[in-house]
Design a protein around this motif. Structure first.
Motif, PDB file in Angstrom:
ATOM      1  N   PRO A  58       0.823  -1.209   0.000  1.00  0.00           N
ATOM      2  CA  PRO A  58       0.000   0.000   0.000  1.00  0.00           C
ATOM      3  C   PRO A  58       0.859   1.262   0.000  1.00  0.00           C
ATOM      4  CG  PRO A  58       0.091  -0.930   2.193  1.00  0.00           C
ATOM      5  CD  PRO A  58       0.803  -1.896   1.286  1.00  0.00           C
ATOM      6  N   HIS A  59       0.261   2.360  -0.450  1.00  0.00           N
ATOM      7  CA  HIS A  59       0.918   3.661  -0.469  1.00  0.00           C
ATOM      8  C   HIS A  59      -0.142   4.728  -0.221  1.00  0.00           C
ATOM      9  CE1 HIS A  59       2.390   7.343  -2.557  1.00  0.00           C
ATOM     10  NE2 HIS A  59       3.509   7.011  -1.946  1.00  0.00           N
ATOM     11  N   SER A  60       0.110   5.626   0.736  1.00  0.00           N
ATOM     12  CA  SER A  60      -0.795   6.743   1.024  1.00  0.00           C
ATOM     13  C   SER A  60      -0.035   8.045   0.938  1.00  0.00           C
ATOM     14  CB  SER A  60      -1.402   6.609   2.426  1.00  0.00           C
ATOM     15  OG  SER A  60      -2.269   5.512   2.483  1.00  0.00           O
ATOM     16  N   VAL A  61      -0.728   9.075   0.476  1.00  0.00           N
ATOM     17  CA  VAL A  61      -0.102  10.384   0.316  1.00  0.00           C
ATOM     18  C   VAL A  61      -1.146  11.476   0.561  1.00  0.00           C
ATOM     19  CG1 VAL A  61      -0.495  10.437  -2.187  1.00  0.00           C
ATOM     20  CG2 VAL A  61       1.372  11.754  -1.205  1.00  0.00           C
ATOM     21  N   PRO A  62      -0.760  12.538   1.283  1.00  0.00           N
ATOM     22  CA  PRO A  62      -1.689  13.662   1.425  1.00  0.00           C
ATOM     23  C   PRO A  62      -1.695  14.470   0.126  1.00  0.00           C
ATOM     24  CG  PRO A  62       0.363  14.147   2.560  1.00  0.00           C
ATOM     25  CD  PRO A  62       0.478  12.740   2.033  1.00  0.00           C
ATOM     26  N   ARG A  63      -2.869  14.984  -0.238  1.00  0.00           N
ATOM     27  CA  ARG A  63      -2.999  15.731  -1.505  1.00  0.00           C
ATOM     28  C   ARG A  63      -3.894  16.932  -1.318  1.00  0.00           C
ATOM     29  NH1 ARG A  63      -0.572  13.747  -6.156  1.00  0.00           N
ATOM     30  NH2 ARG A  63      -0.965  15.930  -6.562  1.00  0.00           N
ATOM     31  N   TRP A  64      -3.640  17.945  -2.105  1.00  0.00           N
ATOM     32  CA  TRP A  64      -4.585  19.036  -2.298  1.00  0.00           C
ATOM     33  C   TRP A  64      -5.421  18.673  -3.512  1.00  0.00           C
ATOM     34  CZ3 TRP A  64      -0.995  23.933  -2.057  1.00  0.00           C
ATOM     35  CH2 TRP A  64      -0.662  24.186  -0.735  1.00  0.00           C
ATOM     36  N   VAL A  78      -1.059   4.427  -9.789  1.00  0.00           N
ATOM     37  CA  VAL A  78      -2.401   4.420 -10.388  1.00  0.00           C
ATOM     38  C   VAL A  78      -2.366   4.189 -11.891  1.00  0.00           C
ATOM     39  CG1 VAL A  78      -3.454   5.725  -8.519  1.00  0.00           C
ATOM     40  CG2 VAL A  78      -2.562   6.954 -10.519  1.00  0.00           C
ATOM     41  N   GLU A  79      -1.223   4.430 -12.518  1.00  0.00           N
ATOM     42  CA  GLU A  79      -1.104   4.058 -13.929  1.00  0.00           C
ATOM     43  C   GLU A  79      -1.070   2.535 -14.067  1.00  0.00           C
ATOM     44  OE1 GLU A  79      -1.232   5.756 -16.833  1.00  0.00           O
ATOM     45  OE2 GLU A  79      -1.818   7.486 -15.627  1.00  0.00           O
ATOM     46  N   HIS A  80      -0.566   1.854 -13.058  1.00  0.00           N
ATOM     47  CA  HIS A  80      -0.515   0.388 -13.048  1.00  0.00           C
ATOM     48  C   HIS A  80      -1.843  -0.202 -12.572  1.00  0.00           C
ATOM     49  CE1 HIS A  80       0.584  -3.614 -11.406  1.00  0.00           C
ATOM     50  NE2 HIS A  80       1.313  -3.651 -12.499  1.00  0.00           N
ATOM     51  N   ASN A  81      -2.418   0.398 -11.526  1.00  0.00           N
ATOM     52  CA  ASN A  81      -3.684  -0.056 -10.936  1.00  0.00           C
ATOM     53  C   ASN A  81      -4.443   1.188 -10.488  1.00  0.00           C
ATOM     54  OD1 ASN A  81      -5.783  -0.967  -9.341  1.00  0.00           O
ATOM     55  ND2 ASN A  81      -4.529  -2.322  -8.084  1.00  0.00           N
ATOM     56  N   PRO A  82      -5.494   1.598 -11.200  1.00  0.00           N
ATOM     57  CA  PRO A  82      -6.169   2.860 -10.908  1.00  0.00           C
ATOM     58  C   PRO A  82      -7.035   2.862  -9.640  1.00  0.00           C
ATOM     59  CG  PRO A  82      -7.281   1.740 -12.697  1.00  0.00           C
ATOM     60  CD  PRO A  82      -6.034   0.937 -12.387  1.00  0.00           C
ATOM     61  N   ALA A  83      -7.217   1.724  -8.994  1.00  0.00           N
ATOM     62  CA  ALA A  83      -8.066   1.662  -7.798  1.00  0.00           C
ATOM     63  C   ALA A  83      -7.450   2.469  -6.656  1.00  0.00           C
ATOM     64  CB  ALA A  83      -8.277   0.212  -7.372  1.00  0.00           C
ATOM     65  N   VAL A  84      -8.249   3.353  -6.059  1.00  0.00           N
ATOM     66  CA  VAL A  84      -7.783   4.206  -4.964  1.00  0.00           C
ATOM     67  C   VAL A  84      -8.887   4.377  -3.922  1.00  0.00           C
ATOM     68  CG1 VAL A  84      -6.170   5.545  -6.381  1.00  0.00           C
ATOM     69  CG2 VAL A  84      -8.525   6.348  -6.107  1.00  0.00           C
ATOM     70  N   THR A  85      -8.466   4.803  -2.734  1.00  0.00           N
ATOM     71  CA  THR A  85      -9.397   5.362  -1.758  1.00  0.00           C
ATOM     72  C   THR A  85      -8.950   6.777  -1.484  1.00  0.00           C
ATOM     73  OG1 THR A  85      -8.141   4.510   0.123  1.00  0.00           O
ATOM     74  CG2 THR A  85     -10.003   3.178  -0.632  1.00  0.00           C
ATOM     75  N   LEU A  86      -9.929   7.635  -1.274  1.00  0.00           N
ATOM     76  CA  LEU A  86      -9.719   9.035  -0.942  1.00  0.00           C
ATOM     77  C   LEU A  86     -10.424   9.271   0.381  1.00  0.00           C
ATOM     78  CD1 LEU A  86      -9.042  12.047  -1.889  1.00  0.00           C
ATOM     79  CD2 LEU A  86     -11.416  12.084  -2.674  1.00  0.00           C
ATOM     80  N   THR A  87      -9.711   9.808   1.362  1.00  0.00           N
ATOM     81  CA  THR A  87     -10.331  10.075   2.659  1.00  0.00           C
ATOM     82  C   THR A  87     -10.021  11.496   3.098  1.00  0.00           C
ATOM     83  OG1 THR A  87      -8.416   9.238   3.885  1.00  0.00           O
ATOM     84  CG2 THR A  87     -10.176   7.654   3.397  1.00  0.00           C
ATOM     85  N   LEU A  88     -10.883  11.990   3.980  1.00  0.00           N
ATOM     86  CA  LEU A  88     -10.646  13.280   4.613  1.00  0.00           C
ATOM     87  C   LEU A  88      -9.843  13.034   5.881  1.00  0.00           C
ATOM     88  CD1 LEU A  88     -14.185  14.892   4.133  1.00  0.00           C
ATOM     89  CD2 LEU A  88     -12.226  14.848   2.573  1.00  0.00           C
ATOM     90  N   GLU A  89      -9.432  14.095   6.547  1.00  0.00           N
ATOM     91  CA  GLU A  89      -8.537  13.955   7.696  1.00  0.00           C
ATOM     92  C   GLU A  89      -9.202  13.420   8.957  1.00  0.00           C
ATOM     93  OE1 GLU A  89      -5.034  17.004   7.666  1.00  0.00           O
ATOM     94  OE2 GLU A  89      -6.935  18.069   7.446  1.00  0.00           O
ATOM     95  N   SER A  90     -10.475  13.665   9.152  1.00  0.00           N
ATOM     96  CA  SER A  90     -11.128  13.343  10.415  1.00  0.00           C
ATOM     97  C   SER A  90     -11.385  11.851  10.581  1.00  0.00           C
ATOM     98  CB  SER A  90     -12.466  14.093  10.524  1.00  0.00           C
ATOM     99  OG  SER A  90     -13.131  13.735  11.713  1.00  0.00           O
ATOM    100  N   GLY A  91     -11.196  11.377  11.802  1.00  0.00           N
ATOM    101  CA  GLY A  91     -11.534  10.002  12.146  1.00  0.00           C
ATOM    102  C   GLY A  91     -12.903   9.892  12.797  1.00  0.00           C
TER     103      GLY A  91
END
Length: 171
Positions: A52-58, A80-93
């Motif tokens: 897995p790989h996670s990164v903060p983004r604007w 994502v060029e290899h596997n486009p599946a992603v999750t996008l989350t906001l900061e709050s838990g």
């Protein structure tokens, strides 16, 4: 025209206290503004070797999709060029919004989508990032990528309002 997602309860293990009825489900009108107004997002992707790989983004939420840009040489873009599946989350838990979808390369013409994206990215102007309407019109799209959600899971008062959103016209 953007379709409104269907809402339902997600399947969760017994003991989590998720109501069995639809009473208390969130509405998309309650969730979408959080995606639009957030300043910080996390995108998780999968490396070609499965790690897995996670990164903060604007990024910006426009037309029911998440738009962001960056260099094609980043680890995230190569993933994502290899596997486009992603999750996008906001900061709050505790005020949770989790978007599942696919990240695709895109582009935006300056007289329509490019203008609207540049306006939305205005939320980062004080931080020194102010792209113009033509930032994503080149042959490579200026590194523009888009995530169209397949499924969104959200809750603001777990477990009472835990809600799954799905789009009937998306896989």
């Amino acid at each position: 025209m953007e379709t409104t997602p269907m809402s339902s309860r997600p399947a969760m293990p017994e003991g989590y206290g998720v109501p069995e009825t639809t009473a208390g489900l969130l509405t998309w009108d309650q969730v979408e503004p959080r995606l639009r107004d957030s300043l910080h997002y996390w995108i998780s992707s999968v490396r070609p070797d499965g790690r897995p790989h996670s990164v903060p983004r604007w990024g910006v939420w426009v037309d029911g999709r998440f738009w962001y840009d960056g260099a094609p040489t980043t680890r995230h873009t190569r993933n994502v060029e290899h596997n486009p599946a992603v999750t996008l989350t906001l900061e709050s838990g505790s005020q949770v919004v989790i978007v599942e979808g696919e990240s695709r390369a895109s582009r935006a013409e300056p007289d329509d989508l490019g203008r609207r994206l540049a306006e939305a990215f205005g939320k980062y102007a004080d931080a020194g990032y102010a792209p113009t309407a033509d930032s994503w019109a080149g042959a490579d799209g200026g590194g523009l990528r888009v995530i169209a959600p397949h499924r969104v899971l959200a809750w603001f008062a777990f477990p009472a309002d835990v809600t799954r959103f799905t789009w009937p016209d998306r896989a």
